[in-house]
Write a protein that holds these residues in place. Structure first.
Motif, PDB file in Angstrom:
ATOM      1  N   THR A   1      50.945  34.075  55.373  1.00  0.00           N
ATOM      2  CA  THR A   1      49.700  34.323  55.447  1.00  0.00           C
ATOM      3  C   THR A   1      49.533  35.678  54.503  1.00  0.00           C
ATOM      4  OG1 THR A   1      49.461  33.437  57.609  1.00  0.00           O
ATOM      5  CG2 THR A   1      47.863  35.654  57.000  1.00  0.00           C
ATOM      6  N   PHE A   2      50.575  36.415  54.462  1.00  0.00           N
ATOM      7  CA  PHE A   2      50.907  37.936  53.837  1.00  0.00           C
ATOM      8  C   PHE A   2      50.438  37.265  52.146  1.00  0.00           C
ATOM      9  CE2 PHE A   2      53.825  40.206  51.183  1.00  0.00           C
ATOM     10  CZ  PHE A   2      52.967  41.428  51.329  1.00  0.00           C
ATOM     11  N   ILE A   3      51.329  36.258  51.832  1.00  0.00           N
ATOM     12  CA  ILE A   3      51.378  35.870  50.435  1.00  0.00           C
ATOM     13  C   ILE A   3      49.941  35.599  49.932  1.00  0.00           C
ATOM     14  CG2 ILE A   3      52.318  34.349  48.847  1.00  0.00           C
ATOM     15  CD1 ILE A   3      54.904  34.680  50.321  1.00  0.00           C
ATOM     16  N   ASN A   4      49.517  34.766  50.762  1.00  0.00           N
ATOM     17  CA  ASN A   4      48.200  33.972  50.427  1.00  0.00           C
ATOM     18  C   ASN A   4      46.842  35.119  50.598  1.00  0.00           C
ATOM     19  OD1 ASN A   4      49.268  31.690  49.612  1.00  0.00           O
ATOM     20  ND2 ASN A   4      49.111  30.981  51.849  1.00  0.00           N
ATOM     21  N   ASN A   5      47.123  36.117  51.293  1.00  0.00           N
ATOM     22  CA  ASN A   5      45.829  37.104  51.657  1.00  0.00           C
ATOM     23  C   ASN A   5      46.073  38.449  50.430  1.00  0.00           C
ATOM     24  OD1 ASN A   5      44.767  35.318  53.418  1.00  0.00           O
ATOM     25  ND2 ASN A   5      45.466  36.543  55.056  1.00  0.00           N
ATOM     26  N   HIS A   6      46.999  38.297  50.016  1.00  0.00           N
ATOM     27  CA  HIS A   6      47.155  39.530  48.869  1.00  0.00           C
ATOM     28  C   HIS A   6      47.303  39.191  47.516  1.00  0.00           C
ATOM     29  CE1 HIS A   6      48.177  41.155  52.669  1.00  0.00           C
ATOM     30  NE2 HIS A   6      47.280  42.356  52.481  1.00  0.00           N
ATOM     31  N   HIS A   7      46.394  39.644  46.559  1.00  0.00           N
ATOM     32  CA  HIS A   7      46.295  39.321  45.037  1.00  0.00           C
ATOM     33  C   HIS A   7      47.735  39.752  44.612  1.00  0.00           C
ATOM     34  CE1 HIS A   7      45.337  39.249  40.957  1.00  0.00           C
ATOM     35  NE2 HIS A   7      45.667  40.235  40.636  1.00  0.00           N
ATOM     36  N   LEU A   8      48.318  40.781  44.959  1.00  0.00           N
ATOM     37  CA  LEU A   8      49.549  41.289  44.404  1.00  0.00           C
ATOM     38  C   LEU A   8      50.598  41.546  45.812  1.00  0.00           C
ATOM     39  CD1 LEU A   8      48.539  43.967  41.650  1.00  0.00           C
ATOM     40  CD2 LEU A   8      49.351  41.460  41.437  1.00  0.00           C
ATOM     41  N   ALA A   9      51.452  40.595  45.989  1.00  0.00           N
ATOM     42  CA  ALA A   9      52.496  40.825  47.182  1.00  0.00           C
ATOM     43  C   ALA A   9      53.848  40.764  46.682  1.00  0.00           C
ATOM     44  CB  ALA A   9      51.935  39.459  47.990  1.00  0.00           C
TER      45      ALA A   9
ATOM     46  N   LEU B   1      64.409  39.642  45.993  1.00  0.00           N
ATOM     47  CA  LEU B   1      63.019  40.403  45.996  1.00  0.00           C
ATOM     48  C   LEU B   1      62.037  39.507  45.378  1.00  0.00           C
ATOM     49  CD1 LEU B   1      64.520  43.714  44.228  1.00  0.00           C
ATOM     50  CD2 LEU B   1      63.811  43.465  46.776  1.00  0.00           C
ATOM     51  N   LEU B   2      61.062  39.291  45.966  1.00  0.00           N
ATOM     52  CA  LEU B   2      59.968  38.213  45.543  1.00  0.00           C
ATOM     53  C   LEU B   2      58.654  39.098  44.997  1.00  0.00           C
ATOM     54  CD1 LEU B   2      60.746  35.452  47.913  1.00  0.00           C
ATOM     55  CD2 LEU B   2      61.466  35.621  45.331  1.00  0.00           C
ATOM     56  N   PHE B   3      57.952  38.826  44.036  1.00  0.00           N
ATOM     57  CA  PHE B   3      56.709  39.421  43.798  1.00  0.00           C
ATOM     58  C   PHE B   3      55.741  38.233  43.359  1.00  0.00           C
ATOM     59  CE2 PHE B   3      54.563  42.052  40.289  1.00  0.00           C
ATOM     60  CZ  PHE B   3      53.351  42.413  41.400  1.00  0.00           C
ATOM     61  N   PHE B   4      54.452  38.278  44.091  1.00  0.00           N
ATOM     62  CA  PHE B   4      53.627  37.071  44.015  1.00  0.00           C
ATOM     63  C   PHE B   4      52.493  37.641  43.638  1.00  0.00           C
ATOM     64  CE2 PHE B   4      56.584  35.919  47.457  1.00  0.00           C
ATOM     65  CZ  PHE B   4      56.764  34.701  47.335  1.00  0.00           C
ATOM     66  N   VAL B   5      51.709  36.762  42.504  1.00  0.00           N
ATOM     67  CA  VAL B   5      50.403  37.351  41.896  1.00  0.00           C
ATOM     68  C   VAL B   5      49.699  36.165  42.377  1.00  0.00           C
ATOM     69  CG1 VAL B   5      49.232  37.615  39.903  1.00  0.00           C
ATOM     70  CG2 VAL B   5      51.264  38.551  40.155  1.00  0.00           C
ATOM     71  N   ASP B   6      48.673  36.363  43.116  1.00  0.00           N
ATOM     72  CA  ASP B   6      47.856  35.204  43.653  1.00  0.00           C
ATOM     73  C   ASP B   6      48.384  33.951  44.191  1.00  0.00           C
ATOM     74  OD1 ASP B   6      45.183  36.422  43.002  1.00  0.00           O
ATOM     75  OD2 ASP B   6      45.357  35.637  40.688  1.00  0.00           O
TER      76      ASP B   6
END
Length: 111
Positions: free
Chosen positions: A12-20, A74-79
Motif C-alpha cells: 500500500t505504501f509503495i503504491n500510494n506514494h509517487h516517490l517511496a 534500500l529500495l527506491f520506488f518511483v510510481d
C-alpha cells in the motif's frame, strides 16, 4: 522513521506514494542501525520522498516479495516501480547522487 508491520502495508505504501523509499533492516544488524540515521538525515533534503522501514525478521514476506537476501537493503520506488536497489555495503555517495538526480528530474517535470 515509521515502520511498516505487514506486507500489505508495504504494498500500500509503495503504491500510494509517487516517490517511496523502503529501508529493509533486521533487528540484530549493526550496519542497519548505523545506516538508519544517515538515511533519515539524507532524505530530509527531499521532502517529497516518503521513507519507511521494514524489519525483515518481523515481516518475513518482504524477502520473497522483493528478493531481499541481506540487510540492510534500500529500495527506491518511483510510481510503484523499483528504480534503485542498494544492499549490504551501501555506497552512500553514489546513493545520494542517484537520489538527487531522480528528485531533480521529478521536480523539473512538475514545472
Amino acid at each position: 522513521m515509521k515502520k511498516l508491520q505487514t506486507i500489505q502495508a508495504v504494498l500500500t505504501f509503495i503504491n500510494n506514494h509517487h516517490l517511496a523509499f523502503l529501508y529493509v533492516s533486521q533487528e540484530d544488524c549493526s550496519v542497519c542501525h548505523a545506516l538508519r540515521p544517515k538515511m533519515t538525515e539524507l532524505l530530509k533534503n527531499y521532502p517529497k520522498i516518503e521513507l519507511r522501514e521494514v524489519e525483515a525478521d518481523q515481516v518475513k514476506e518482504i524477502s520473497a516479495e522483493y528478493l531481499i537476501f541481506s540487510a540492510p537493503t534500500l529500495l527506491f520506488f518511483v510510481d510503484g516501480k523499483e528504480y534503485l536497489r542498494e544492499g549490504k555495503f551501501v555506497q552512500f555517495r553514489k546513493l545520494a547522487h542517484t537520489i538527487e538526480q531522480v528528485y531533480s528530474f521529478e521536480e523539473s517535470q512538475l514545472k
